[in-house]
Design an enzyme around this catalytic site. Structure first.
Site, PDB file in Angstrom:
ATOM      1  N   GLN A  74       1.086  -1.251   0.193  1.00  0.00           N
ATOM      2  CA  GLN A  74       0.022  -0.023   0.018  1.00  0.00           C
ATOM      3  C   GLN A  74       0.827   1.338  -0.067  1.00  0.00           C
ATOM      4  O   GLN A  74       1.142   2.047   1.123  1.00  0.00           O
ATOM      5  CB  GLN A  74      -1.027   0.051   1.159  1.00  0.00           C
ATOM      6  CG  GLN A  74      -1.754   1.099   1.252  1.00  0.00           C
ATOM      7  CD  GLN A  74      -3.021   0.748   0.472  1.00  0.00           C
ATOM      8  OE1 GLN A  74      -3.578  -0.289   0.154  1.00  0.00           O
ATOM      9  NE2 GLN A  74      -3.528   1.676  -0.275  1.00  0.00           N
ATOM     10  N   PHE A  75       1.284   1.684  -1.183  1.00  0.00           N
ATOM     11  CA  PHE A  75       2.264   3.017  -1.306  1.00  0.00           C
ATOM     12  C   PHE A  75       1.523   4.234  -0.816  1.00  0.00           C
ATOM     13  O   PHE A  75       2.165   4.915  -0.320  1.00  0.00           O
ATOM     14  CB  PHE A  75       2.764   3.063  -2.664  1.00  0.00           C
ATOM     15  CG  PHE A  75       1.806   3.684  -3.556  1.00  0.00           C
ATOM     16  CD1 PHE A  75       1.879   5.235  -3.983  1.00  0.00           C
ATOM     17  CD2 PHE A  75       0.958   3.056  -4.441  1.00  0.00           C
ATOM     18  CE1 PHE A  75       0.976   5.707  -4.651  1.00  0.00           C
ATOM     19  CE2 PHE A  75       0.088   3.534  -5.211  1.00  0.00           C
ATOM     20  CZ  PHE A  75       0.185   4.897  -5.413  1.00  0.00           C
ATOM     21  N   THR A  76       0.111   4.062  -0.887  1.00  0.00           N
ATOM     22  CA  THR A  76      -0.399   5.378  -0.478  1.00  0.00           C
ATOM     23  C   THR A  76      -0.362   5.716   1.109  1.00  0.00           C
ATOM     24  O   THR A  76      -0.677   6.680   1.683  1.00  0.00           O
ATOM     25  CB  THR A  76      -2.044   5.370  -0.814  1.00  0.00           C
ATOM     26  OG1 THR A  76      -2.611   4.387  -0.143  1.00  0.00           O
ATOM     27  CG2 THR A  76      -2.249   5.057  -2.363  1.00  0.00           C
TER      28      THR A  76
END
Length: 141
Positions: A74-76
């Site tokens: 989950q890069f966000t």
């Protein structure tokens, strides 16, 4: 490295309407984000923290009751929303850096004896879960 950890009674992740990872029964849904200075040592520490985190019923950990984990990249989690209305992603590590470190967290968990399901790195994923409690924590390494 950052993780959002949720105690769940079930969770799944799908890609193109096909389930690619699923856990049933008490366990943890873990979203993992990687930043630029993360390394395999942080991945190892994150895995140990997740495996031993005492947030299941009766203050038990996954290691105590052999509960499964669903780990999804989950890069966000490193999105910055302090300015304007559009997040910036500059603190998130690029895919070639992040993917091996998310994989390292999964590998370390499995080496500790965990049953781990995963999402698909870089894919458009749909995550479904039943948050139990609800209990949701942010874990930073």
């Amino acid at each position: 490295m950052r993780a959002v950890v949720q105690r769940v009674s079930q969770a799944s992740v799908s890609v193109e309407e096909r389930v690619v990872g699923e856990i049933d029964g008490p366990g943890l849904m873990v979203l993992v984000g990687v930043t630029h200075d993360d390394d395999p040592g942080k991945a190892r520490r994150m895995a140990a923290k997740l495996w031993g985190l005492r947030i299941l019923d009766g203050e038990k950990s996954c290691s105590d009751v052999n509960a499964p984990l669903l780990v999804v990249s989950q890069f966000t989690l490193y999105g910055d929303t302090r300015k304007g209305r559009r997040p910036t992603w500059t603190a998130a590590a690029p895919g070639p850096v992040a993917e091996p470190l998310v994989d390292a967290v999964v590998a370390e968990l499995r080496a500790l004896g965990a049953k781990v399901e995963t999402g698909m790195f870089g894919a458009d994923m749909k995550v479904s879960l039943i948050n139990d409690g609800p209990i949701t924590l942010v874990v930073d390494m």
